[in-house]
Motif scaffolding. Structure first.
Motif: not given
Length: 187
Positions: A7-11, A35-40
Motif C-alpha cells: 500500500p502507498s501513503i503520501l505524507a 509496517g509493510k507500506v510504501s511512504i512517499n
C-alpha cells in the motif's frame, strides 16, 4: 519509490519552515515505521500557487497537476500539521483546496487519512488538528480518529538535528501509521 504490491501513503507536512518540528516528526514517522507500506513524502507545498477558481479548470497549473496525481495515486494520506493561530497553515489549506474541488474528481473522498502534529506549546497542535479534521470531514475524507498524535513541547522531544528522541512519540507515530495501513487494507 513505491514498492510493488505494498500500500502507498503520501505524507506531507503543512510547514514550510526549513527546520520545522513537524517536518522532523514526519521524517521520523517514515524512517521508524515498522509496517509493510510504501511512504512517499510530498514536500513541494511552497511551489503551489494560491487557489484561484479561475485556474481550476481542465488545464490547471503544472504544480497542481503533480499534486493531484500523487494524491490520486496514493492509497492513503498522512498529514502532519503545525498550529498557526489555532488552525492549520495557509499552505496546507491551499493544497487541500486544490485537491478537493470538482475538477480534482473527488480524489480525497473516502481516502484514508491520518493526521499528527507538533508544537512547542502545551497543546501540541490539538486545535490545528481539530480544524483539519473538520476540513477533511467536510470533503468526505476517511479520517482516522485514533491514535491521536499531538506532540506538545516538541522542542524537548525533537533535537536540534531534527531527530525525535522520545520513544513514546515514536511509538505513537508507528501506531498511527499502523492504523492507517490497516484502514487501507480493509478498503
Amino acid at each position: 519509490m513505491a514498492q510493488e504490491n505494498l500500500p502507498s501513503i503520501l505524507a506531507l507536512t503543512g510547514s514550510l519552515r526549513a527546520q520545522s518540528y513537524n517536518s522532523a516528526l514526519l521524517r521520523a514517522a517514515v524512517k521508524n515505521h515498522s509496517g509493510k507500506v510504501s511512504i512517499n513524502i510530498y514536500d513541494d507545498l511552497a511551489r503551489l500557487p494560491m487557489y484561484n477558481q479561475d485556474f481550476d479548470n481542465e488545464n490547471p497549473p503544472p504544480e497542481v497537476v503533480e499534486l493531484r496525481g500523487r494524491v490520486a495515486a496514493a492509497d492513503g494520506l498522512f498529514i502532519v500539521t503545525p498550529e498557526h493561530n489555532a488552525s492549520i497553515p495557509a499552505a496546507l489549506k491551499n493544497a487541500i483546496d486544490w485537491c478537493s474541488t470538482a475538477p480534482a474528481n473527488g480524489i480525497m473522498v473516502a481516502k484514508p487519512t491520518a493526521i499528527a502534529g507538533a508544537s512547542p506549546g502545551a497543546f501540541g497542535s490539538a486545535r490545528a488538528q481539530i480544524a483539519l479534521r473538520q476540513i477533511l470531514a467536510s470533503i468526505g475524507s476517511d479520517v482516522l480518529t485514533k491514535p491521536e498524535v499531538t506532540v506538545f513541547q516538541c522542542h524537548e522531544r525533537i533535537d536540534a538535528d531534527g531527530n525525535v528522541n522520545d520513544p513514546f512519540t515514536l511509538s505513537l507515530l508507528d501506531d498511527l501509521l499502523g492504523a492507517l495501513t490497516a484502514r487501507i487494507a480493509r478498503g
